[in-house]
Scaffold this motif. Structure first.
Motif, PDB file in Angstrom:
ATOM      1  N   ASP A 296      -7.689   1.829   0.761  1.00 27.36           N
ATOM      2  CA  ASP A 296      -7.883   2.162  -0.440  1.00 27.36           C
ATOM      3  C   ASP A 296      -6.841   0.811  -2.012  1.00 27.36           C
ATOM      4  O   ASP A 296      -7.370   0.444  -2.160  1.00 27.36           O
ATOM      5  CB  ASP A 296      -6.722   3.121  -0.960  1.00 27.36           C
ATOM      6  CG  ASP A 296      -7.934   4.253  -0.192  1.00 27.36           C
ATOM      7  OD1 ASP A 296      -9.244   4.424   0.682  1.00 27.36           O
ATOM      8  OD2 ASP A 296      -7.702   5.703  -0.439  1.00 27.36           O
ATOM      9  N   PHE A 297      -5.764   0.716  -1.006  1.00 27.78           N
ATOM     10  CA  PHE A 297      -5.363  -0.297  -1.860  1.00 27.78           C
ATOM     11  C   PHE A 297      -5.995  -1.921  -1.200  1.00 27.78           C
ATOM     12  O   PHE A 297      -5.961  -2.254  -2.817  1.00 27.78           O
ATOM     13  CB  PHE A 297      -3.720  -0.676  -0.916  1.00 27.78           C
ATOM     14  CG  PHE A 297      -3.085  -1.560  -1.627  1.00 27.78           C
ATOM     15  CD1 PHE A 297      -2.572  -2.027  -2.827  1.00 27.78           C
ATOM     16  CD2 PHE A 297      -2.846  -2.998  -1.293  1.00 27.78           C
ATOM     17  CE1 PHE A 297      -1.918  -2.802  -3.058  1.00 27.78           C
ATOM     18  CE2 PHE A 297      -2.366  -4.213  -1.810  1.00 27.78           C
ATOM     19  CZ  PHE A 297      -1.707  -4.125  -2.586  1.00 27.78           C
TER      20      PHE A 297
ATOM     21  N   SER B 212     -13.307  -9.688  -7.160  1.00 23.12           N
ATOM     22  CA  SER B 212     -12.281  -9.305  -7.809  1.00 23.12           C
ATOM     23  C   SER B 212     -12.989 -11.097  -8.529  1.00 23.12           C
ATOM     24  O   SER B 212     -13.008 -12.087  -7.618  1.00 23.12           O
ATOM     25  CB  SER B 212     -10.665  -9.961  -7.158  1.00 23.12           C
ATOM     26  OG  SER B 212     -10.167 -10.273  -8.039  1.00 23.12           O
TER      27      SER B 212
ATOM     28  N   ALA C 249       1.698   1.898  -3.527  1.00 23.85           N
ATOM     29  CA  ALA C 249       1.562   2.228  -4.241  1.00 23.85           C
ATOM     30  C   ALA C 249       1.028   3.337  -3.740  1.00 23.85           C
ATOM     31  O   ALA C 249       0.025   4.052  -4.483  1.00 23.85           O
ATOM     32  CB  ALA C 249      -0.353   1.142  -4.350  1.00 23.85           C
TER      33      ALA C 249
ATOM     34  N   ASP D 291      -9.269  -1.753  -1.862  1.00 27.71           N
ATOM     35  CA  ASP D 291     -10.218  -2.298  -2.606  1.00 27.71           C
ATOM     36  C   ASP D 291     -10.125  -2.226  -3.985  1.00 27.71           C
ATOM     37  O   ASP D 291     -10.383  -2.841  -4.804  1.00 27.71           O
ATOM     38  CB  ASP D 291     -10.469  -0.449  -2.674  1.00 27.71           C
ATOM     39  CG  ASP D 291     -11.747  -0.049  -0.959  1.00 27.71           C
ATOM     40  OD1 ASP D 291     -12.170  -1.480  -0.688  1.00 27.71           O
ATOM     41  OD2 ASP D 291     -12.426   0.668  -1.168  1.00 27.71           O
ATOM     42  N   SER D 292      -8.343  -1.299  -4.242  1.00 30.59           N
ATOM     43  CA  SER D 292      -8.374  -2.162  -5.917  1.00 30.59           C
ATOM     44  C   SER D 292      -7.571  -3.266  -5.862  1.00 30.59           C
ATOM     45  O   SER D 292      -8.038  -3.889  -7.069  1.00 30.59           O
ATOM     46  CB  SER D 292      -7.015  -0.492  -6.016  1.00 30.59           C
ATOM     47  OG  SER D 292      -6.739   0.184  -5.328  1.00 30.59           O
ATOM     48  N   TYR D 293      -6.870  -3.874  -4.769  1.00 34.81           N
ATOM     49  CA  TYR D 293      -6.831  -5.028  -4.948  1.00 34.81           C
ATOM     50  C   TYR D 293      -7.869  -6.125  -5.447  1.00 34.81           C
ATOM     51  O   TYR D 293      -8.151  -7.404  -6.303  1.00 34.81           O
ATOM     52  CB  TYR D 293      -6.183  -5.827  -3.930  1.00 34.81           C
ATOM     53  CG  TYR D 293      -5.197  -6.860  -3.275  1.00 34.81           C
ATOM     54  CD1 TYR D 293      -4.121  -7.341  -4.046  1.00 34.81           C
ATOM     55  CD2 TYR D 293      -6.108  -8.233  -2.903  1.00 34.81           C
ATOM     56  CE1 TYR D 293      -3.213  -8.674  -4.155  1.00 34.81           C
ATOM     57  CE2 TYR D 293      -5.662  -9.564  -2.992  1.00 34.81           C
ATOM     58  CZ  TYR D 293      -4.152  -9.174  -3.788  1.00 34.81           C
ATOM     59  OH  TYR D 293      -3.587 -10.775  -3.435  1.00 34.81           O
ATOM     60  N   SER D 294      -8.978  -5.752  -4.283  1.00 36.88           N
ATOM     61  CA  SER D 294      -9.331  -7.043  -4.174  1.00 36.88           C
ATOM     62  C   SER D 294     -10.854  -6.935  -4.739  1.00 36.88           C
ATOM     63  O   SER D 294     -12.759  -7.685  -5.002  1.00 36.88           O
ATOM     64  CB  SER D 294     -10.345  -7.523  -2.295  1.00 36.88           C
ATOM     65  OG  SER D 294     -10.029  -6.164  -2.480  1.00 36.88           O
TER      66      SER D 294
ATOM     67  N   GLU E  56     -13.165  -2.483  -5.967  1.00 46.48           N
ATOM     68  CA  GLU E  56     -12.739  -1.372  -7.034  1.00 46.48           C
ATOM     69  C   GLU E  56     -13.343  -0.798  -6.286  1.00 46.48           C
ATOM     70  O   GLU E  56     -13.091  -0.500  -4.860  1.00 46.48           O
ATOM     71  CB  GLU E  56     -14.298  -1.537  -7.908  1.00 46.48           C
ATOM     72  CG  GLU E  56     -14.932  -0.939  -7.648  1.00 46.48           C
ATOM     73  CD  GLU E  56     -16.318  -0.972  -8.467  1.00 46.48           C
ATOM     74  OE1 GLU E  56     -17.063  -0.615  -8.333  1.00 46.48           O
ATOM     75  OE2 GLU E  56     -16.346  -1.945  -9.436  1.00 46.48           O
ATOM     76  N   PRO E  57     -11.652   0.661  -6.185  1.00 47.78           N
ATOM     77  CA  PRO E  57     -11.864   2.301  -5.646  1.00 47.78           C
ATOM     78  C   PRO E  57     -13.041   2.434  -5.220  1.00 47.78           C
ATOM     79  O   PRO E  57     -14.305   2.807  -5.793  1.00 47.78           O
ATOM     80  CB  PRO E  57     -11.187   2.759  -6.438  1.00 47.78           C
ATOM     81  CG  PRO E  57     -10.733   2.614  -7.761  1.00 47.78           C
ATOM     82  CD  PRO E  57     -11.281   0.694  -7.854  1.00 47.78           C
TER      83      PRO E  57
ATOM     84  N   ALA F 113       1.457  -1.596  -0.046  1.00 45.07           N
ATOM     85  CA  ALA F 113       0.160   0.049   0.410  1.00 45.07           C
ATOM     86  C   ALA F 113       0.707   0.822   0.091  1.00 45.07           C
ATOM     87  O   ALA F 113       0.211   1.899  -0.911  1.00 45.07           O
ATOM     88  CB  ALA F 113      -1.175   0.033   1.264  1.00 45.07           C
TER      89      ALA F 113
ATOM     90  N   LYS G 104      -0.156   4.171  -1.117  1.00 50.03           N
ATOM     91  CA  LYS G 104      -2.795   4.293  -0.918  1.00 50.03           C
ATOM     92  C   LYS G 104      -2.818   4.426   0.249  1.00 50.03           C
ATOM     93  O   LYS G 104      -1.537   3.449   0.650  1.00 50.03           O
ATOM     94  CB  LYS G 104      -2.596   3.551  -1.794  1.00 50.03           C
ATOM     95  CG  LYS G 104      -3.500   3.947  -3.481  1.00 50.03           C
ATOM     96  CD  LYS G 104      -3.573   3.147  -4.626  1.00 50.03           C
ATOM     97  CE  LYS G 104      -4.226   3.384  -5.443  1.00 50.03           C
ATOM     98  NZ  LYS G 104      -4.614   1.897  -6.226  1.00 50.03           N
TER      99      LYS G 104
END
Length: 250
Positions: A54-55, A238, A48, A57-60, A62-63, A45, A50
């Motif tokens: 937030d990281f 995801s 990145a 969210d992006s990983y598993s 969506e933002p 995180a 973030k």
């Protein structure tokens, strides 16, 4: 795997039919083992640029998925500082849902059940007002019946065996007070539209981490425990989506 951990796993496998297990700070049952290690996730995180939430969210998902989920929970459950004083959360992990719920309803008591010792250390530093309950990875035994206004969990039940998830749902029904709210997300049969199943079939080994729950049967199961479905919302995941289900205890 260390020799000590291997021994603990072997002993717990032998003890499982008896209903007992050996624990050291958190459960060693592979059915509820930690999903993402704290140190690596925090490092990724930071790399990145973030926050951890937030990281993830992006990983598993969506933002913005965590914020949207908590907003939906608050809206469907009509949850405010005037209606919520005591909260219980299962599997807070990084605390990305915890912090938002705390800020929104400002409870005087917020207890959590977390099996991952590395995330417990992180949470103690980030959210020092939390009360950590001893956990066996299957029940909410330390929490008295009908004692909390909100009991919730996110991004957990869809990853563990269905019987383990069902046990948690049964416990959530036990600990919530009349008028209180039970909320959780999981992969229901309504989540499996054609586009999702196509993705799953192209990556069966990766998607085997998920378990699916029968929505109508689950709602009937909870109705027998005086819980009525207030509403639901699909949540990004995801490879597909989960369904946030919000129930109120009659």
């Amino acid at each position: 795997m260390s020799v000590q951990h291997a021994v603990q796993v072997a002993v717990n496998r032998a003890l499982r039919p008896t209903g007992f297990q050996v624990v050291r700070g958190h459960s060693t049952d592979p059915a509820i083992s930690p999903f993402l290690p704290a140190r690596r996730t925090i490092k990724q995180a930071a790399k990145a640029g973030k926050s951890v939430g937030d990281f993830l969210d992006s990983y598993s998902a969506e933002p913005g998925a965590t914020a949207a989920t908590v907003d939906a929970l608050l809206e469907i459950g009509h949850l405010t500082p005037d209606t919520v004083d005591r909260v219980c959360e299962i599997g807070p992990g990084s605390g990305r849902y915890t912090a938002r719920v705390q800020a929104a309803v400002q409870p005087s008591w917020y207890e959590v059940y977390e099996t991952a010792s590395d995330w417990i250390r992180y949470l103690r530093g980030e959210l020092p007002t939390l009360t950590f309950r001893p956990t066996d990875g299957h029940t909410l035994a330390p929490t008295p019946s009908a004692s909390v206004d909100l009991v919730h969990t996110h991004k957990l039940l869809g990853y563990i065996p269905f019987v383990t998830a069902l046990g948690y749902v049964d416990e959530m029904a036990r600990v919530v007070r009349p008028g209180g709210v039970v909320a959780f997300d999981l992969i229901t049969d309504d989540c499996l539209d054609d586009s999702t199943t196509k993705v799953w079939l192209t990556e069966p080994h990766r998607m085997s981490i998920y378990s699916v729950a029968p929505r109508a049967w689950l709602t009937d199961f909870l109705a027998q425990r005086n819980l009525e479905l207030e509403g639901s919302r699909f949540v990004p995941l995801s490879g597909g989506r989960t369904e946030l289900l919000v129930y109120r205890r009659r």
